[in-house]
Motif scaffolding. Structure first.
Motif, short mmCIF file in Angstrom:
data_model
loop_
_atom_site.label_atom_id
_atom_site.label_comp_id
_atom_site.label_asym_id
_atom_site.label_seq_id
_atom_site.Cartn_x
_atom_site.Cartn_y
_atom_site.Cartn_z
N MET A 1 1.06 -1.19 -0.18
CA MET A 1 0.10 0.25 -0.02
C MET A 1 0.92 1.15 0.01
O MET A 1 0.53 2.18 -0.50
N ALA A 2 1.85 1.11 0.71
CA ALA A 2 2.93 2.41 0.67
C ALA A 2 3.41 2.53 -0.64
O ALA A 2 3.68 3.73 -1.02
N VAL A 3 3.77 1.60 -1.37
CA VAL A 3 4.23 1.73 -2.87
C VAL A 3 3.15 2.27 -3.57
O VAL A 3 3.54 3.09 -4.56
N ALA A 4 1.93 1.73 -3.26
CA ALA A 4 0.77 2.34 -4.24
C ALA A 4 0.50 3.56 -4.11
O ALA A 4 -0.37 4.25 -5.01
N SER A 5 0.74 4.18 -2.94
CA SER A 5 0.37 5.52 -2.86
C SER A 5 1.40 6.36 -2.02
O SER A 5 1.81 5.99 -1.28
N ARG A 7 0.66 8.83 -0.10
CA ARG A 7 0.26 9.28 1.12
C ARG A 7 0.35 8.10 2.03
O ARG A 7 0.09 8.53 3.43
N VAL A 8 0.71 7.05 1.59
CA VAL A 8 0.79 5.91 2.91
C VAL A 8 2.22 5.56 3.15
O VAL A 8 3.18 5.57 2.39
N ARG A 9 2.46 5.41 4.49
CA ARG A 9 3.77 4.98 4.98
C ARG A 9 3.48 3.89 5.86
O ARG A 9 2.60 4.00 6.75
N SER A 10 4.37 2.86 5.67
CA SER A 10 4.19 1.75 6.58
C SER A 10 5.33 1.45 7.33
O SER A 10 6.61 1.43 6.83
#
Lengths: 64, 143
Positions: A1-5, A7-10
């Motif tokens: 999800m972090a790679v896809a957006s 806005r997302v940090r994991s």
């Protein structure tokens, strides 16, 4: 999800090496996921439910 | 002495055949806070990076490289940032990624390199419309 957006940090946290963080987030079982410090769940969940938790974390304003 | 067994190396090498773009593993250490853990973490990251010429390693100090730490939002050690060619993809690991977390690190490297997350079209389109930043913390243990 972090790679896809953008806005997302994991951040994956090794719970036993960071006992203070784990206590602060009341980690009782793993994996435990905490999103924006407000939506949380334990255990592996289907992708759809994970996405639901992400959307819940961003769509509902933080309670005052 | 190496951390990874020959079997581990073979499995990771096979996985790394999927790599397409360069990946940088940015490691944050701090001798005074967690010297042993940081040294083990650096050693593990170096062993992983040896398995593909697409992977580079940069070791930083949390106390000295404060600007970089702030830029990445890193405030714990040992930490690893998995960074792609063009941008920071927002993937961090706190603590030594061993056991289950090790495969998670390898998967992260592959996804950052290929830019192809293994997510459904529905999830991808929902993520494209996010109106606010999302911080996901995943607490895990090696077993």
């Amino acid at each position: 999800m972090a790679v896809a957006s953008d806005r997302v940090r994991s951040t994956t946290i090794e719970a036993t090496e960071f006992p203070e963080l784990s206590r602060a987030y009341q980690v009782m079982g793993v994996p435990k996921v905490v999103i924006n410090d407000r939506v949380q769940f334990e255990g592996a969940v289907p992708e759809k439910d994970f996405l639901g938790a992400v959307l819940q974390a961003v769509t509902h304003p933080r309670p005052r | 002495m190496s951390i990874l067994t020959e079997r581990d190396r073979a499995a990771v090498r096979k996985e790394f055949e999927k790599l397409t773009g360069p990946v940088k593993l940015v490691v944050f250490s701090q001798e005074l806070l967690a010297g042993d853990l940081c040294r083990q973490n650096e050693a593990l990251v170096r062993e992983v990076a040896e398995l593909s010429d697409k992977i580079t390693v940069e070791i930083l100090n949390l106390a000295l490289d404060r600007e970089r730490a702030a830029k990445y939002g890193v405030d714990q050690v040992p930490a690893i940032v998995v960074e792609g060619a063009d941008a920071d993809d927002g993937i961090r690991f706190y603590g030594i990624p061993s056991g289950y977390e090790f495969s998670n690190l390898i998967d992260s490297i592959v996804v950052v390199s290929t830019g192809e997350p293994a997510l459904s079209e529905e999830t991808l389109s929902a993520l494209r419309t996010l109106a606010a930043d999302v911080d996901i913390k995943v607490f895990s243990t090696p077993t």
